[in-house]
Design a protein around this motif. Structure first.
Motif, PDB file in Angstrom:
ATOM      1  N   LYS A  18     -19.152  -4.242  -3.832  1.00 58.42           N
ATOM      2  CA  LYS A  18     -20.160  -4.684  -4.640  1.00 58.42           C
ATOM      3  C   LYS A  18     -21.073  -3.419  -4.983  1.00 58.42           C
ATOM      4  CE  LYS A  18     -20.581  -9.148  -1.730  1.00 58.42           C
ATOM      5  NZ  LYS A  18     -21.510  -9.904  -1.147  1.00 58.42           N
ATOM      6  N   ASP A  71     -24.614  -2.013  -5.141  1.00 57.91           N
ATOM      7  CA  ASP A  71     -25.897  -2.089  -4.553  1.00 57.91           C
ATOM      8  C   ASP A  71     -26.596  -1.164  -5.261  1.00 57.91           C
ATOM      9  OD1 ASP A  71     -24.621   0.414  -3.913  1.00 57.91           O
ATOM     10  OD2 ASP A  71     -24.843   0.015  -1.639  1.00 57.91           O
ATOM     11  N   ALA A  72     -26.239  -0.368  -6.264  1.00 55.93           N
ATOM     12  CA  ALA A  72     -27.219   0.260  -6.929  1.00 55.93           C
ATOM     13  C   ALA A  72     -26.887   0.786  -8.259  1.00 55.93           C
ATOM     14  CB  ALA A  72     -27.717   1.696  -5.965  1.00 55.93           C
ATOM     15  N   HIS A 114     -23.618   2.599  -7.756  1.00 53.85           N
ATOM     16  CA  HIS A 114     -23.092   2.979  -6.489  1.00 53.85           C
ATOM     17  C   HIS A 114     -22.507   1.656  -6.095  1.00 53.85           C
ATOM     18  CE1 HIS A 114     -23.245   3.645  -2.050  1.00 53.85           C
ATOM     19  NE2 HIS A 114     -23.327   4.896  -2.506  1.00 53.85           N
TER      20      HIS A 114
END
Length: 663
Positions: free
Chosen positions: A219, A221-222, A214
């Motif tokens: 960035k 984030d997952a 994700h």
């Protein structure tokens, strides 16, 4: 060890001096056999990340490694090879090339492999069968549904056997049924041991893979693994890539021109008309020049130069005489300098001189046949300067024979049956100076051997056998030392040089001889013909300039209309050189076809013109030579090449990312 690794990737866009960060330190590892979905909202950096992975975006910070080797994103050729060898693209908008058939859209990737033609076609058809489109191979993209187009895009992405498949919103334009089928194909691709990376904002698509990354606000984030990656597969040796052959660019260009046949036909016709004018005018110049040369050479052999003794002051020639004959003319009132045996030997000794003959000319000769009389302005003896082509009836004169001019003599003494004069005897007489300088009349008879004429009236054809004339001169006590010589040269190419040598011969710094050749007359006339031909060619050249502008405009329009195609080809691994060559090939094909059409038109119109002019003269006035045809093709290629240079450079300079996003 991971197959594909991204390390600390940063990417920003700038508006003026203001910076807008898009990717803010991305670190990712990918393994073969994975089906990874990069999930996120629009503007989160997904497409930018895809372009970096795919080797399209070169302006970023960080590193991309493939199989442990770092990619050099500053080396454009290396990135082209990377896209050919390693990457296959699937797009939301399909990005098929409209003027190529379904089969050709798949083959375009295989053209950059070392497979032979049969192997390439076999693989392309097998891939189309795999995606259920083997029966659609000959169709064009605009004849397919959205789901079918996406399957063609998948087949094309797999064609070169890449290790990495990048899919940008592969189901974004598909219905639910086609979405399921495309996702199943992508899983099958991953199961073959390839790395499939999809960029999507759809959770459904993301859930179909083996892993979800994700991306939000530049960035990660997952990074969630849904299920294990597919196990590595033992696969045959990968297909080797190669640079795109020039022949492929030419074939692709031809396919595009055929697809847009009517528009390109107008350009071809416009260019062909200019080339037609050039080649027709050149052929007309050849014909006119040849006709004039024939008329002149019918009067005299061009390999013979006429030599007289040089005199600072020349006597007035009889009205109507040809200037070349004036040097030979001797009248009753004027005694001209003659040639000695030594002088004749001097000229005969010159290099390239084959023979030297004495030349005599009598003026104002009265001809009588039965009760009719006529007057010859000049009567010459037969030498190698005379040509049989000017004899209409009969043959060249033997001993005791003469040739009469058809219009000046024959028709005057036998108007209705002048041809029957051949074989008849005529009597002749003229006034000359004897050896003592007294005026005497030279009388003799001769049988008519033939009757001649010239198409022009520059010179009459009254020629007598040399022995016949000299015997009559001796009988009247007239000296037979010649006042002129007919000098035969071995080759036509040497006439000018020998002519110059004779004119330069001196004795005690005094010029001895005056030499003239019919070649100089031909050269003078040829100069005027060439000038006229050049003027006509310049006029035709104006249309060629217009044609060149048409091609330039067409190429720029083509580049503008095919911007997305350029992006597709670059994404497949074609280099800037390949793009330049593609558009140059199109322009050159237009030039060659135009030259062929222009040449055909010129030969056709030339044949019609020659047929129409047969009533004026039995001669082909339009004579198109191989040199004319060759020159026309060269001109066409040069125009096409020049016209294509700027548009092709512009096409090659397009940023592939921007080109792919073009409407």
């Amino acid at each position: 060890m991971s197959f594909l690794k991204l390390s600390n990737i940063h990417k920003s866009y700038f508006l003026g001096k203001e910076e807008f960060p898009v990717l803010k330190g991305i670190d990712l590892d990918f393994e073969l056999g994975e089906f990874v979905s990069i999930l996120g909202e629009s503007g989160g950096g997904k497409s930018t990340l895809m372009n970096i992975i795919g080797g399209l975006d070169r302006e970023f910070e960080g590193a991309v490694s493939v199989a442990g080797q770092k990619l050099d994103h500053k080396d454009e050729k290396a990135l082209d090879a990377y896209r050919r060898d390693t990457i296959g693209y699937i797009y939301q908008a399909y990005n098929l090339i409209s003027h190529l058939s379904v089969l050709d859209n798949v083959l375009i990737s295989l053209d950059m492999t070392t497979l032979n033609k049969a192997e390439r076609e076999k693989r392309a058809l097998a891939l189309l069968q795999r995606v259920g489109l083997s029966d659609q191979a000959k169709k064009y993209p605009n004849q397919l549904s959205g789901g079918q187009k996406q399957r063609v895009a998948i087949a094309r992405a797999l064609a070169s056997d890449p290790k990495v498949i990048i899919a940008d919103e592969p189901t974004g334009a598909l219905d639910s049924q086609n979405t399921v089928e495309v996702l199943q194909i992508l899983n099958e691709i991953a199961a073959e041991g390839r790395l499939v990376i999809t960029v999507t904002h759809s959770q459904t698509v993301a859930d179909a893979g083996t892993r979800i990354v994700h991306l939000a606000d530049g960035k990660i984030d997952a990074d969630k693994r849904i299920r294990a990656a597919y196990p590595p597969q033992t696969t045959p040796s990968p297909i080797k890539s190669r640079l795109l052959p020039a022949t492929v660019s030419i074939k692709t260009a031809i396919k595009y021109l055929k697809f847009n046949f009517w528009r390109n036909s107008l350009i071809v016709i416009g260019t062909a008309i200019g080339l037609f004018a050039v080649i027709l005018f050149s052929g007309l110049g050849n014909g006119i020049s040849g006709y004039i040369n024939r008329q002149i050479t019918d009067m005299a052999n061009p390999q013979v130069v006429t030599v007289a003794r040089y005199q600072k002051k020349t006597t007035t020639t009889p009205s109507g005489d040809n200037p070349m004959v004036a040097a030979l003319t001797s009248s009753a009132a004027t005694k001209k300098p003659t040639f000695s045996h030594h002088q004749m030997a001097q000229i005969a000794a010159l290099k390239h001189v084959d023979s030297v003959q004495k030349s005599y000319t009598a003026t104002n000769v009265t001809v009588k046949y039965q009760t009719k009389t006529a007057t010859m302005t000049t009567l010459s003896n037969w030498t190698k300067s005379a040509t049989t082509s000017s004899i209409d009836v009969g043959h060249k004169p033997g001993k005791g024979e003469i040739i009469l001019d058809k219009n000046a003599i024959a028709k005057k003494i036998a108007k209705s049956d002048w041809q029957n004069l051949v074989g008849k005897t005529v009597t002749l007489s003229y006034t000359a100076l004897d050896r003592a300088g007294k005026q005497v009349t030279v009388n003799f008879s001769a049988k008519v051997a033939g009757i001649g004429s010239n198409a022009n009236s520059m010179q009459t054809i009254n020629i007598i056998n040399t022995t016949t004339l000299t015997d009559a001169m001796r009988a009247a006590n007239v000296a037979t030392t010649p006042t002129a010589l007919a000098v035969k040269i071995d080759q036509l190419a040497n006439v000018k040089s020998v002519n110059r040598k004779i004119n330069r011969l001196k004795s005690n710094d005094s010029r001895l001889y005056s030499s003239s050749s019919i070649v100089s007359t031909i050269d003078t006339i040829q100069t005027y013909v060439d000038l006229a031909s050049t003027i006509l060619a310049v006029i035709a050249g104006i249309s060629l300039v217009v044609s060149a502008l048409m091609i330039i405009v067409t190429m720029y329009m083509s580049v503008s209309a095919r911007t997305k195609e350029i992006g597709i080809l670059r994404a497949l691994g074609e280099s800037k050189r390949d793009i330049r060559r593609l558009f140059i090939s199109e322009s050159l094909v237009i030039g060659v076809v135009s030259a062929v059409l222009g040449t055909g038109l010129a030969f056709g119109f030339g044949a019609i013109a020659n047929l129409a002019l047969q009533s004026i003269a039995n001669y082909s006035f339009v004579q198109i030579s191989l040199l004319n045809v060759g020159t026309t093709f060269i001109i066409a290629l040069i125009i096409s090449l020049i016209a294509a240079l700027l548009p092709s450079r512009h096409a090659a300079a397009l940023n592939p990312i921007d080109a792919l996003s073009a409407d």
